[in-house]
Scaffold this active site. Structure first.
Site, short mmCIF file in Angstrom:
data_model
loop_
_atom_site.label_atom_id
_atom_site.label_comp_id
_atom_site.label_asym_id
_atom_site.label_seq_id
_atom_site.Cartn_x
_atom_site.Cartn_y
_atom_site.Cartn_z
N VAL A 128 1.79 -0.39 -8.62
CA VAL A 128 1.74 0.78 -7.73
C VAL A 128 0.28 1.14 -7.42
O VAL A 128 -0.49 1.42 -8.33
CB VAL A 128 2.45 2.00 -8.35
CG1 VAL A 128 2.32 3.23 -7.46
CG2 VAL A 128 3.93 1.69 -8.60
N LYS A 201 7.18 0.86 -4.34
CA LYS A 201 6.22 1.60 -5.17
C LYS A 201 6.70 3.05 -5.34
O LYS A 201 6.62 3.61 -6.43
CB LYS A 201 4.84 1.55 -4.53
CG LYS A 201 4.25 0.13 -4.54
CD LYS A 201 3.06 0.03 -3.59
CE LYS A 201 2.43 -1.35 -3.64
NZ LYS A 201 1.46 -1.56 -2.54
N1 HSE Z 1 0.46 -5.72 0.05
C1 HSE Z 1 0.09 -4.67 -0.84
C2 HSE Z 1 -0.74 -3.66 -0.08
C3 HSE Z 1 -0.67 -5.23 -2.00
O1 HSE Z 1 -1.21 -3.97 1.01
O2 HSE Z 1 -0.91 -2.55 -0.58
C4 HSE Z 1 -0.87 -4.28 -3.13
O3 HSE Z 1 0.34 -3.88 -3.70
#
Ligand code: HSE
Length: 379
Positions: A128, A201
């Site tokens: 997260v 998240k």
């Molecule tokens: N793809 C995710 C972002 C990576 O851009 O936040 C980190 O969790």
């Protein structure tokens, strides 16, 4: 502590570099943090063996790995395979540290229950908001406070993309490709721009702060529908758009949603640059807290993995509270819609864009198709 690194992509490499760099200091302070194995795919094993000094093994040798290590750091980004790695480790009483938000979100209850049963730490700080230490303090906060509100920007790619579009009028596709190159975006960037990564998240934050919900049922809309005409109009109004995740207790359960929000002025979430994330938490005793920092990328996320490994080594992690099921309550708000709409819920139409009165989100969805951009107006 003896550990195994599973996966050697962006996050695995970040954690590896930090562990190697801080090796001596760790030895003097928290004790040795020995990388006993790196677990790689059949495909990458041979090349990895040439690159690093540690023994490289594949899934076939995982039983042996679990016999020998105290903790595994799972950074594969995979789903079923990652779940198997984590489940088998926890069942055996081997600690698990992971950055894998999709897998933890999908199997949260089972993995937490396993960790409680065997006493093996289960830590997922890196899952997260990338490099921001937020779950570690949240574990402690939850013991002392009722959590009254959680709100934040949890996806670095979307923040980077929206900033570039609003600041420099950057092209959506080119900037998304840049986010992939910078190691921010998911393997399938649809997960970022459609809000699914943010939803996973938020789901973890809700599980920790409020109780169990079906993560996939959290109402979610991403930013994939935004275009230059929307950006140009909102800029002319001195407004900004951010993809925001929020959850708070409400009558009948928890109001939780992931959707674009239009801010005017200097709200702390509106001014976050680049791929920076922020999580705002309100606790009943402590009041308002804000956790800000890099939300994606090799080193920040690797740093979060290593922080959890240190917590596992020092047995210093706070427990996760056992919580019951909570219901998702309906969402209301005032909305901006990138289209001219008619109906009782319309407050006004300006230059072909609609502003609604306070209304149920469900009602708005009935009036829209999947391709139309909409955003909640900041409360
Ligand atoms: N793809 C995710 C972002 C990576 O851009 O936040 C980190 O969790």
């Amino acid at each position: 502590m003896k550990l195994a690194l599973i996966g050697f992509g962006t996050v695995g490499r970040g954690a590896y570099d930090i562990l190697k760099d801080r090796q001596e200091l760790f030895e003097k302070t928290v004790g040795p943090m020995e990388i006993a194995y790196v677990v790689a795919s059949d495909r990458s094993r041979n090349t990895l063996e040439l690159e690093i000094d540690e023994p490289v093994v594949t899934a076939k040798e995982y039983d042996k790995v679990l016999e020998e290590v105290d903790c595994v750091a799972e950074a594969t980004g995979a789903m079923d395979m990652a779940y198997e790695y984590m489940r088998r480790a926890l069942e055996k009483g081997v600690g698990v540290v992971t950055a894998n938000k999709a897998c933890v979100s999908a199997h949260y209850e089972e993995l937490v229950a396993l960790s409680e049963k065997t006493g093996a730490p289960f830590l997922f700080e890196a899952a997260v908001a990338g490099g921001i230490p937020v779950l570690t303090p949240l574990r402690a906060l939850c013991l002392q406070n009722e959590i009254e509100d959680v709100k934040g920007i949890l996806n670095g790619t979307c923040n980077y993309l929206l900033n570039a579009m609003f600041k420099e009028g950057a092209d959506y596709k080119d900037t998304l490709a840049l986010c992939q190159k910078l190691g921010y975006a998911e393997q399938d960037p649809t997960d970022d721009v459609e809000g699914y990564d943010t939803r996973r998240k938020l789901h973890l934050l809700i599980e920790m702060a409020f109780g169990h919900v079906d993560g996939d049922a959290i109402p979610t809309r991403g930013i994939a529908q935004i275009d230059q005409s929307v950006v140009a109009y909102l800029k002319s109004q001195n407004k900004k758009v951010k993809l925001v995740a929020s959850a708070k207790p409400a009558e009948g359960g928890i109001e939780a949603v992931v959707e674009p929000v239009i801010f005017d002025g200097g709200h702390s979430l509106a001014i976050l640059p680049d791929a920076i994330n922020q999580v705002n938490v309100k606790g009943s005793w402590v009041g308002d807290l804000a956790f800000t920092g890099p939300g994606a990328g090799k080193e920040p996320t690797g740093n979060a993995v290593v922080a959890d490994l240190v917590a596992a080594a020092t047995k210093s992690a706070m427990p996760l509270l056992k919580r019951g099921d909570v219901k998702l309550a309906p969402i209301r708000g005032r909305y901006f819609v990138a289209k001219e709409l008619e109906g009782d819920f319309v407050d006004r139409v300006e230059e072909g864009f609609t502003y609604t009165k306070d209304m149920a989100r469900e009602e708005l969805l009935k009036a829209l198709d999947e391709k139309t951009f909409f955003a909640r107006l900041e409360d």
